[in-house]
Design a protein around this motif. Structure first.
Motif, PDB file in Angstrom:
ATOM      1  N   PHE A 145       0.831  -1.203   0.000  1.00 55.65           N
ATOM      2  CA  PHE A 145       0.000   0.000   0.000  1.00 55.65           C
ATOM      3  C   PHE A 145       0.868   1.257   0.000  1.00 55.65           C
ATOM      4  O   PHE A 145       0.587   2.212  -0.729  1.00 55.65           O
ATOM      5  CB  PHE A 145      -0.947   0.006   1.205  1.00 55.65           C
ATOM      6  CG  PHE A 145      -1.860   1.193   1.211  1.00 55.65           C
ATOM      7  CD1 PHE A 145      -2.970   1.239   0.379  1.00 55.65           C
ATOM      8  CD2 PHE A 145      -1.608   2.287   2.028  1.00 55.65           C
ATOM      9  CE1 PHE A 145      -3.812   2.340   0.357  1.00 55.65           C
ATOM     10  CE2 PHE A 145      -2.438   3.389   2.021  1.00 55.65           C
ATOM     11  CZ  PHE A 145      -3.544   3.425   1.194  1.00 55.65           C
ATOM     12  N   GLY A 146       1.917   1.259   0.805  1.00 55.75           N
ATOM     13  CA  GLY A 146       2.826   2.406   0.841  1.00 55.75           C
ATOM     14  C   GLY A 146       3.470   2.657  -0.514  1.00 55.75           C
ATOM     15  O   GLY A 146       3.629   3.808  -0.936  1.00 55.75           O
ATOM     16  N   SER A 147       3.829   1.597  -1.200  1.00 51.93           N
ATOM     17  CA  SER A 147       4.404   1.737  -2.540  1.00 51.93           C
ATOM     18  C   SER A 147       3.389   2.328  -3.508  1.00 51.93           C
ATOM     19  O   SER A 147       3.734   3.170  -4.349  1.00 51.93           O
ATOM     20  CB  SER A 147       4.880   0.374  -3.054  1.00 51.93           C
ATOM     21  OG  SER A 147       5.880  -0.149  -2.221  1.00 51.93           O
ATOM     22  N   GLN A 148       2.159   1.897  -3.389  1.00 51.91           N
ATOM     23  CA  GLN A 148       1.091   2.438  -4.240  1.00 51.91           C
ATOM     24  C   GLN A 148       0.917   3.931  -3.975  1.00 51.91           C
ATOM     25  O   GLN A 148       0.805   4.731  -4.910  1.00 51.91           O
ATOM     26  CB  GLN A 148      -0.213   1.693  -3.957  1.00 51.91           C
ATOM     27  CG  GLN A 148      -1.312   1.984  -4.936  1.00 51.91           C
ATOM     28  CD  GLN A 148      -1.060   1.354  -6.291  1.00 51.91           C
ATOM     29  OE1 GLN A 148      -0.592   0.232  -6.387  1.00 51.91           O
ATOM     30  NE2 GLN A 148      -1.383   2.072  -7.331  1.00 51.91           N
ATOM     31  N   MET A 149       0.918   4.321  -2.714  1.00 54.10           N
ATOM     32  CA  MET A 149       0.766   5.741  -2.354  1.00 54.10           C
ATOM     33  C   MET A 149       1.965   6.556  -2.837  1.00 54.10           C
ATOM     34  O   MET A 149       1.811   7.692  -3.284  1.00 54.10           O
ATOM     35  CB  MET A 149       0.583   5.915  -0.844  1.00 54.10           C
ATOM     36  CG  MET A 149      -0.722   5.363  -0.292  1.00 54.10           C
ATOM     37  SD  MET A 149      -2.213   6.068  -1.045  1.00 54.10           S
ATOM     38  CE  MET A 149      -2.640   4.795  -2.203  1.00 54.10           C
ATOM     39  N   ALA A 150       3.162   5.973  -2.756  1.00 52.37           N
ATOM     40  CA  ALA A 150       4.354   6.670  -3.248  1.00 52.37           C
ATOM     41  C   ALA A 150       4.235   6.900  -4.752  1.00 52.37           C
ATOM     42  O   ALA A 150       4.580   7.977  -5.254  1.00 52.37           O
ATOM     43  CB  ALA A 150       5.616   5.870  -2.920  1.00 52.37           C
TER      44      ALA A 150
END
Length: 177
Positions: A145-150
């Protein structure tokens, strides 16, 4: 590579969360972001971009309230009860996805199609690099999820750098039409 690093459940949870996010993002700006490209005058286009941002902000507040008060019920509507500890991520994902849509339509309105393509490549590259990097370090749903947000953040920042949405000079009377 990423599919070897993460458990299938992590990818399943990410896709489930993103399907909820995209559902809300599709209606979150009341589709005003699509109208940004229609006007011939840049001033009118700026007003529509500002209206889109205003609607996204209001909807984000309502969604946050809905998640806070009725999070388990909301997730049950999507058969996503397993995401209950992460219900707050729905709001974060919604805001990022909706802002990306507004920023991309603003690029289209300014006829910067090459920039839009480069932004998309950069966004996907950051997302995939994040999947792999965080997967090598500590694979988890939150890493995905963090990668998607980045990736969303890179897309938004790059789009706004090329075609800033200037809120100075926006006329509320024009928005009320």
């Amino acid at each position: 590579i990423a599919t070897r690093l993460y458990a299938p459940e992590d990818f399943g949870d990410l896709q489930l969360l993103l399907s909820i996010v995209v559902t809300f993002a599709a209606v979150g700006a009341l589709r005003y972001e699509v109208t940004i490209v229609l006007p011939q005058e840049r001033e009118e286009s700026r007003n529509l971009a500002a209206l889109s941002l205003l609607v996204v902000g209001v909807f984000a507040g309502l969604l946050a309230l809905l998640c806070w008060l009725f999070g388990p019920w909301l997730l049950a509507q999507f058969d996503a009860q397993r995401l209950e500890p992460y219900v707050f991520l729905v709001v974060l994902g919604f805001v990022a996805n909706a802002l990306l849509r507004v920023a991309q339509h603003n690029l289209i309105a300014t006829k910067q199609f090459g920039s839009l393509a480069r932004n998309t490549v950069a966004q996907v590259s950051v997302t995939q690099a994040g999947y792999i990097g965080l997967g090598l370090w500590r694979p988890s749903f939150l890493g995905l999820f963090g990668s998607q947000m980045a990736g969303y953040a890179v897309g938004i920042a790059a789009a706004l750098r090329r075609a800033p949405i200037r809120l100075r000079g926006v006329r509320l009377r024009v928005l009320a039409r």
